[in-house]
Design an enzyme around this catalytic site. Sequence first.
Site, mmCIF file in Angstrom:
data_model
loop_
_atom_site.group_PDB
_atom_site.id
_atom_site.type_symbol
_atom_site.label_atom_id
_atom_site.label_comp_id
_atom_site.label_asym_id
_atom_site.label_seq_id
_atom_site.Cartn_x
_atom_site.Cartn_y
_atom_site.Cartn_z
ATOM 1 N N GLU A 4 -2.649 -9.051 3.377
ATOM 2 C CA GLU A 4 -3.052 -9.569 4.689
ATOM 3 C C GLU A 4 -4.561 -9.478 4.901
ATOM 4 O OE1 GLU A 4 -2.557 -5.165 5.480
ATOM 5 O OE2 GLU A 4 -1.656 -6.646 4.137
ATOM 6 N N HIS A 19 -3.844 -4.906 -0.061
ATOM 7 C CA HIS A 19 -3.423 -5.441 1.237
ATOM 8 C C HIS A 19 -3.498 -6.965 1.194
ATOM 9 C CE1 HIS A 19 -3.105 -1.774 3.670
ATOM 10 N NE2 HIS A 19 -4.022 -1.304 2.842
ATOM 11 N N CYS A 49 0.837 -1.204 0.000
ATOM 12 C CA CYS A 49 0.000 0.000 0.000
ATOM 13 C C CYS A 49 0.873 1.256 0.000
ATOM 14 C CB CYS A 49 -0.996 -0.038 1.154
ATOM 15 S SG CYS A 49 -2.339 1.159 0.986
#
Length: 197
Positions: free
Chosen positions: A177, A175, A77
Amino acid sequence: MKIVIVDYGAGNIQSIKFAIKRLGFDAVLSSDAEEIKAADKVIFPGVGEAGSAMRMLKSTGLDKVIPELKQPVLGICLGMQLMCRHSEEGNTEGLGIFHADVVKFRNGLKVPQIGWNRIYDLKSELFEGIKEQEFVYLVHSYYVPECAETIASTEYGVEYTTAIQKDNFYGVQFHPEKSSDAGEKILENFLKLEVRS
């Protein structure tokens, strides 16, 4: 394997640590230059505003350390955006690793872009086992236009770079994650990357 997440006060650290833990590894959070240089893999996260994030990097000297790293480095990001030359956000000079600039979404597009979007034109071992048009999770108001170093694209009013690579440096606008199974697989692929000589 020693995995270091760069700590400069601008990261969504816990969710990245949990994602790596699910893959069977522990990640250390560090702002220590020697510890970062000694890592097998470095993750450079980022949430927030480019100008203040660069000031934090400069205050610790990490703006000089990161571009010199030889092991695989993954910017996430804002981390990816800071690895570029310049960002319109706060008129910020970046680390200059990627030959690309960061610009703001225009043409009346709602910003930030929040939510799931498709990635395509996948061109890297980072996307081993990921299918074209896979969904990933994004939250951002600024983007990198497509360039020679683009390894994945996304469309949001304009086609833009959603992943980028140069040598041992990788960046993803999304992202991983927070991107469910696909994001976990991308992180796993990153952890499997060999050091490039």
